[in-house]
Design a protein around this motif. Structure first.
Motif, short mmCIF file in Angstrom:
data_model
loop_
_atom_site.label_atom_id
_atom_site.label_comp_id
_atom_site.label_asym_id
_atom_site.label_seq_id
_atom_site.Cartn_x
_atom_site.Cartn_y
_atom_site.Cartn_z
N UNK A 149 34.92 36.51 40.00
CA UNK A 149 33.72 36.77 40.79
C UNK A 149 33.69 38.24 41.18
N UNK A 150 32.59 38.92 40.86
CA UNK A 150 32.40 40.32 41.24
C UNK A 150 31.42 40.36 42.42
N UNK A 151 31.76 41.06 43.49
CA UNK A 151 30.90 41.08 44.69
C UNK A 151 30.83 42.48 45.26
N UNK A 152 29.70 42.79 45.87
CA UNK A 152 29.52 44.12 46.48
C UNK A 152 29.22 44.04 47.97
N UNK A 153 29.36 42.81 48.53
CA UNK A 153 29.23 42.62 49.98
C UNK A 153 30.42 41.78 50.45
N UNK A 154 30.97 42.07 51.61
CA UNK A 154 32.09 41.27 52.11
C UNK A 154 31.72 39.80 52.16
N UNK A 155 32.52 38.92 51.58
CA UNK A 155 32.20 37.49 51.60
C UNK A 155 32.39 36.89 52.99
#
Length: 390
Positions: free
Chosen positions: A345-351
């Protein structure tokens, strides 16, 4: 009670014996080898101080030469314990300490005998303790407050023994080892009792710090692979997850071994354990700087990346798959290939949480398993999301 030489020696005997027994009991609990050296050192101090009492009976060879020899030997054991604690090898040259002390038997008796004996004894002890203090330097990692205190206590103790040699150079100075007469001898006995207590306290604190760090390390590690466990990952992940942004995206890779049960069933659980250890080592070697990895349990591993990209994720996942497939094929014969499935999973906002991120990774991992295993599936949850890569 007056602090006369006999009283000070009696205090030294009792204190050294108590510390020797305490350190021996501590060793039985924590199994720290340095404790055995230090316990033996205090035992020798107790024996040497007992023999020193025989000077009054005219047994000068035992009461002076042998008793002081045990004092030198006890400090050598202090040094050996510090060397063991800091994982430093002892050089052969330290055997010369024994040779030098044996040579003291050749000294002719005379008015200067006590002064020469005092100088040699003091310099040998100073050399040993200052060297032990030098070994306790941090050298890039903290050994704890106890070790720092022990370092300075040993340094001060060694410098005191160097200072003891200066009065010998003053003409007319009274130094009578046989009768414990002379101001420097009185001061030395007082310093000995004080140093004994400080060294004992420092050594106890030093080992306690090592024990606490060992317990902390064991609590944070998976016992089989020595990787972080889930609890340790949860404690260390927030700073990495919170750093995610549009310009510095983060990623989670969930890794699972395909057909792992076949290895256990056909080759035994020992073989399965070896395969898990091998995968853990592969992951450690492949980790980029600033990344975290852990074993979640069973045959499931996780990697957290910071400041990464789709290309880097795929490169890391594919590299692990290829190396693991080759290793498993050579090591274990199974009806179906033992491979890796990777969900990323690639993310650009803190989960919202690490658990939520792992659930997202589970979705991608399930897609990899459903599509035939031995593959990587990446879910891009950034603002510029692209279709799944595989």
């Amino acid at each position: 009670m007056a602090l006369d030489p006999l009283t000070l020696l009696t205090m030294t005997i009792a204190l050294a014996l108590a510390v020797a027994l305490y350190l021996a009991l501590e060793w039985r609990t924590v199994q720290e080898p340095a404790l055995l050296f230090w316990s033996a050192a205090f035992a020798l101090i107790s024996i040497g101080s007992t023999l020193a009492l025989l000077r009054g009976s005219g047994l000068l060879l035992v009461g002076i030469w042998f008793a002081n020899g045990l004092l030198v030997a006890s400090h050598w054991l202090f040094y050996a314990g510090v060397a063991r604690f800091t994982e430093t090898r002892l050089g052969r040259a330290w055997g010369l300490v024994l040779v030098i002390w044996l040579a003291m038997l050749l000294l002719p008796e005379g008015p200067q005998w006590s002064k020469i004996m005092l100088v040699v004894n003091s310099l040998l002890i100073a050399l040993i303790t200052i060297r032990a203090s030098f070994l306790l330097r941090p050298r890039g990692k903290s050994l704890g407050a106890g070790a720092a205190q022990l370092r300075f206590v040993l340094l001060g103790h060694g410098l005191f023994y160097i200072a003891k040699t200066f009065p010998v150079l003053v003409p007319g100075t009274l130094i009578d080892l046989a009768a414990f007469r002379g101001e420097i001898i009185q001061i030395s006995l007082v310093e000995g009792v004080m140093a004994l207590m400080l060294i004992a306290l420092s050594m106890t604190g030093t080992v306690r710090y090592r024990r606490e760090k060992r317990i902390e390390r064991l609590a944070a590690r998976d016992p089989l692979t020595a990787m972080y466990n889930r609890r340790a990952l949860e404690a260390r992940a927030p700073h990495l997850l919170d750093a995610a942004s549009c310009t510095r995206p983060g990623a989670l890779l969930l890794i699972d071994i395909d057909n792992f049960k076949l290895v256990n069933d056909l080759h035994g659980h020992g073989a399965g354990d070896r395969l898990l250890v091998a995968l853990g080592e592969m992951i450690r070697l492949a980790l980029p700087e600033g990344a975290l990895a852990a074993r979640l349990g069973g045959d499931e591993f996780v990697i957290l990346l910071r400041n990464t990209s789709r290309a880097q994720i795929v490169e890391l996942g594919e590299g692990l798959r290829e190396r693991f497939r080759a290793l498993a094929a050579v090591s274990f014969s199974t009806p179906q290939a033992v491979t890796l499935s990777v969900g990323a999973t690639l993310f650009d906002q803190p989960p919202a949480s690490l658990a939520a991120l792992i659930e997202q990774g589970d979705v991608a991992l399930y897609q990899s398993k459903r599509d035939g295993r031995d593959s990587i599936r990446l879910v891009d949850r950034t603002a510029h999301a692209e279709p799944l890569a595989g």
